[in-house]
Design a protein around this motif. Structure first.
Motif, PDB file in Angstrom:
ATOM      1  N   ASP A   1     158.375  67.667 106.951  1.00  0.00           N
ATOM      2  CA  ASP A   1     157.747  67.775 105.502  1.00  0.00           C
ATOM      3  C   ASP A   1     156.797  66.601 105.567  1.00  0.00           C
ATOM      4  OD1 ASP A   1     158.959  65.519 103.594  1.00  0.00           O
ATOM      5  OD2 ASP A   1     160.554  66.290 105.017  1.00  0.00           O
ATOM      6  N   PRO A   2     155.793  66.780 104.547  1.00  0.00           N
ATOM      7  CA  PRO A   2     154.676  65.856 104.557  1.00  0.00           C
ATOM      8  C   PRO A   2     155.077  64.570 103.899  1.00  0.00           C
ATOM      9  CG  PRO A   2     154.053  68.087 103.564  1.00  0.00           C
ATOM     10  CD  PRO A   2     155.425  68.053 103.994  1.00  0.00           C
ATOM     11  N   GLU A   3     155.971  64.652 102.988  1.00  0.00           N
ATOM     12  CA  GLU A   3     156.624  63.360 102.416  1.00  0.00           C
ATOM     13  C   GLU A   3     157.066  62.515 103.483  1.00  0.00           C
ATOM     14  OE1 GLU A   3     157.355  66.571 101.204  1.00  0.00           O
ATOM     15  OE2 GLU A   3     156.242  66.371  99.294  1.00  0.00           O
ATOM     16  N   THR A   4     157.888  63.026 104.517  1.00  0.00           N
ATOM     17  CA  THR A   4     158.492  62.105 105.703  1.00  0.00           C
ATOM     18  C   THR A   4     157.100  61.611 106.346  1.00  0.00           C
ATOM     19  OG1 THR A   4     160.186  63.482 105.481  1.00  0.00           O
ATOM     20  CG2 THR A   4     159.866  62.069 107.478  1.00  0.00           C
ATOM     21  N   ILE A   5     156.226  62.405 106.700  1.00  0.00           N
ATOM     22  CA  ILE A   5     154.962  61.914 107.456  1.00  0.00           C
ATOM     23  C   ILE A   5     154.361  60.816 106.665  1.00  0.00           C
ATOM     24  CG2 ILE A   5     152.833  62.289 108.495  1.00  0.00           C
ATOM     25  CD1 ILE A   5     153.706  65.334 108.672  1.00  0.00           C
ATOM     26  N   SER A   6     154.042  60.974 105.472  1.00  0.00           N
ATOM     27  CA  SER A   6     153.555  59.917 104.693  1.00  0.00           C
ATOM     28  C   SER A   6     154.198  58.637 104.566  1.00  0.00           C
ATOM     29  CB  SER A   6     153.163  60.533 103.299  1.00  0.00           C
ATOM     30  OG  SER A   6     152.746  59.435 102.451  1.00  0.00           O
ATOM     31  N   ALA A   7     155.541  58.897 104.362  1.00  0.00           N
ATOM     32  CA  ALA A   7     156.403  57.477 104.218  1.00  0.00           C
ATOM     33  C   ALA A   7     156.544  56.942 105.642  1.00  0.00           C
ATOM     34  CB  ALA A   7     157.782  58.153 104.039  1.00  0.00           C
ATOM     35  N   GLU A   8     156.662  57.530 106.958  1.00  0.00           N
ATOM     36  CA  GLU A   8     156.524  56.968 107.987  1.00  0.00           C
ATOM     37  C   GLU A   8     155.109  56.340 108.560  1.00  0.00           C
ATOM     38  OE1 GLU A   8     158.351  59.713 110.904  1.00  0.00           O
ATOM     39  OE2 GLU A   8     160.482  59.537 109.742  1.00  0.00           O
ATOM     40  N   ASN A   9     154.260  56.544 107.991  1.00  0.00           N
ATOM     41  CA  ASN A   9     152.807  56.102 108.186  1.00  0.00           C
ATOM     42  C   ASN A   9     151.926  55.617 107.021  1.00  0.00           C
ATOM     43  OD1 ASN A   9     152.349  57.389 111.173  1.00  0.00           O
ATOM     44  ND2 ASN A   9     153.246  58.911 109.853  1.00  0.00           N
TER      45      ASN A   9
ATOM     46  N   GLY B   1     150.123  53.383 106.534  1.00  0.00           N
ATOM     47  CA  GLY B   1     148.719  52.952 106.647  1.00  0.00           C
ATOM     48  C   GLY B   1     147.646  54.065 106.801  1.00  0.00           C
ATOM     49  N   LEU B   2     148.182  55.473 106.577  1.00  0.00           N
ATOM     50  CA  LEU B   2     147.171  56.458 106.691  1.00  0.00           C
ATOM     51  C   LEU B   2     146.080  56.142 105.617  1.00  0.00           C
ATOM     52  CD1 LEU B   2     149.381  59.547 106.850  1.00  0.00           C
ATOM     53  CD2 LEU B   2     148.012  58.713 108.515  1.00  0.00           C
ATOM     54  N   GLN B   3     144.879  56.397 106.003  1.00  0.00           N
ATOM     55  CA  GLN B   3     143.626  56.148 105.416  1.00  0.00           C
ATOM     56  C   GLN B   3     142.797  57.486 105.089  1.00  0.00           C
ATOM     57  OE1 GLN B   3     142.567  53.228 104.476  1.00  0.00           O
ATOM     58  NE2 GLN B   3     144.401  52.579 105.204  1.00  0.00           N
ATOM     59  N   CYS B   4     143.710  58.562 104.513  1.00  0.00           N
ATOM     60  CA  CYS B   4     142.810  59.774 104.402  1.00  0.00           C
ATOM     61  C   CYS B   4     143.563  60.238 102.823  1.00  0.00           C
ATOM     62  CB  CYS B   4     143.012  60.978 105.526  1.00  0.00           C
ATOM     63  SG  CYS B   4     144.852  61.293 105.875  1.00  0.00           S
TER      64      CYS B   4
END
Length: 70
Positions: free
Chosen positions: A8-16, A18-21
């Motif tokens: 899920d997107p929330e997991t990707i966001s939480a694990e990254n 530093g995402l700059q997008c």
């Protein structure tokens, strides 16, 4: 996407953190494409071949494939 390996997107966001997008989560691929195509900018759909296939079907007005048991 209909896959047991989906994250899920929330997991990707939480694990990254530093995402700059900028990204927005939606309840479905169809909803995401509707939101993205409402803007004049180009959109990037990144992911698996399964996601690309579903996105192409959506953009071409075809029905999305049904989930298959694995």
């Amino acid at each position: 996407i209909r896959s047991p390996r989906t994250v899920d997107p929330e997991t990707i966001s939480a694990e990254n953190p530093g995402l700059q997008c900028r990204f927005v989560t939606t309840g479905s691929l169809t909803e995401a494409i509707d939101q993205a195509t409402a803007h004049p900018e180009r959109i990037l759909i990144a992911g698996s071949l399964f996601l690309a296939g579903e996105a192409l079907a959506c953009l071409q007005g075809s029905a999305l494939p049904q989930e298959t048991a694995q």
